[in-house]
Enzyme design. Structure first.
Site, PDB file in Angstrom:
ATOM      1  N   SER A 147       0.804  -1.218   0.000  1.00  0.00           N
ATOM      2  CA  SER A 147       0.000   0.000   0.000  1.00  0.00           C
ATOM      3  C   SER A 147       0.841   1.273   0.000  1.00  0.00           C
ATOM      4  O   SER A 147       0.402   2.310  -0.493  1.00  0.00           O
ATOM      5  CB  SER A 147      -0.964   0.003   1.191  1.00  0.00           C
ATOM      6  OG  SER A 147      -0.273  -0.188   2.405  1.00  0.00           O
ATOM      7  N   HIS A 198       1.979   4.517   4.689  1.00  0.00           N
ATOM      8  CA  HIS A 198       1.227   5.273   3.688  1.00  0.00           C
ATOM      9  C   HIS A 198       1.820   6.667   3.497  1.00  0.00           C
ATOM     10  O   HIS A 198       1.932   7.157   2.366  1.00  0.00           O
ATOM     11  CB  HIS A 198      -0.237   5.388   4.122  1.00  0.00           C
ATOM     12  CG  HIS A 198      -0.940   4.070   4.165  1.00  0.00           C
ATOM     13  ND1 HIS A 198      -2.177   3.908   4.748  1.00  0.00           N
ATOM     14  CD2 HIS A 198      -0.589   2.846   3.699  1.00  0.00           C
ATOM     15  CE1 HIS A 198      -2.556   2.647   4.644  1.00  0.00           C
ATOM     16  NE2 HIS A 198      -1.599   1.982   4.017  1.00  0.00           N
TER      17      HIS A 198
END
Length: 312
Positions: A147, A198
């Protein structure tokens, strides 16, 4: 510890259904290979000598134990089938757009650099947090998943194509800030996700679109003559592997073929995006009221009077 082979779990079935429903032929080769590789790795179809827990990324493992392979392997692993499903589903949409835009060779190069840099940035952020907060737990925090790279790619897609506004929890947000809002929103909805991972991806994406990373990455490309010749129009098929010059503009030929094209050329795309943005802006701009616009002409007044009395 060697990985044990898994059965086909729900997340894998959902991903396969999405691919078949959309059509495998709609996705460029590198995007499909990355997804297929990570699915096969998760299912244990690729024989490797590690398991997911053994290659998770932490500052301690990289800086103290010098296990540098984790900078890459941690991004290829996933905690469970749904983690894999959501990551790969998000990557498919971004990969299809970016691979068509950059060309397959450059997109593969971009993924490789982004994977390593996102992991390095993650390690740096965890060390920084550990020092600032005087909490050694950040130094030991371990993370896996793709991610972070996906967030870096999202910065590129929003920078190149997305404009206008989106709504999050009823709040209207400009498209260029969407990635930052999603960073917070995902953390609120799924608290166990890696906020630092992230954030690391976003910082890498920003370094590419707004900072020096793009220039640095393109130096070896130009140095080896990977791109040469005058600018040409893009072909419409993305089956040929492109030259992969980064940035937004007309395609250029190279000794390795043409840069991947799209269904419309760059000029048409720019014009369509400009019109869409102007339409959105006009919808959001308060209209001024002119009383003269509401006054009918004399013939219209006469017609209304006649209709009022049903006179023929």
């Amino acid at each position: 510890m060697a990985r044990q082979r898994r059965g086909i779990e729900m997340g894998v079935l959902l991903l396969m259904w999405q691919l078949l429903n959309t059509g495998l032929e709609t996705f460029p080769p590198v995007t499909i290979l990355v997804v297929a590789g990570q699915v096969c790795l998760f299912m244990g179809l690729i024989p490797v000598s590690w398991d997911a827990g053994g290659v998770c990324l932490s500052a301690q493992a990289v800086l103290k134990w010098r296990e540098y392979e984790r900078l890459v392997l941690s991004a290829l692993e996933h905690a469970d089938d749904l983690h894999l499903y959501y990551n790969m589903l998000s990557f498919l949409s971004k990969g299809r757009s970016l691979e068509r835009h950059f060309g397959s060779p450059y997109f593969a190069y971009l993924l490789s650099v982004f994977t390593v840099l996102t992991s390095v940035t993650y390690v740096g952020l965890e060390v920084l947090l550990s020092e600032l907060l005087h909490d050694k737990q950040h130094y030991k925090t371990c993370a896996i998943g793709f991610s972070g790279v996906i967030f870096a790619l999202k910065v590129l897609t929003t920078s190149y194509w997305e404009s206008g506004y989106r709504r999050y929890f009823g709040i209207r947000v400009s498209g260029k800030y969407a990635v930052w809002v999603e960073l917070i929103a995902i953390q609120l909805m799924v608290p166990n996700t890696s906020f630092v991972g992230h954030l690391a991806g976003i910082l890498v994406g920003v370094a590419y679109t707004q900072g020096p990373l793009k220039f640095i990455m393109d130096l070896p490309i130009h140095a080896i003559g990977f791109v040469s010749g005058p600018q040409m129009a893009q072909p419409r098929s993305y089956s040929d592997w492109g030259s992969g010059v980064s940035g937004y503009g007309a395609a250029q030929p190279s000794t390795y073929g043409w840069r991947v094209g799209s269904d419309i050329n760059d000029a048409d795309y720019d014009e369509a995006m400009r019109r869409s943005y102007e339409t959105l802006q006009n919808e959001d701009t308060p209209r001024t009221f002119n009383p003269d616009d509401m006054q009918p002409d004399q013939d219209e007044i006469r017609r209304r009077r006649l209709n009022r009395f049903n006179v023929l």
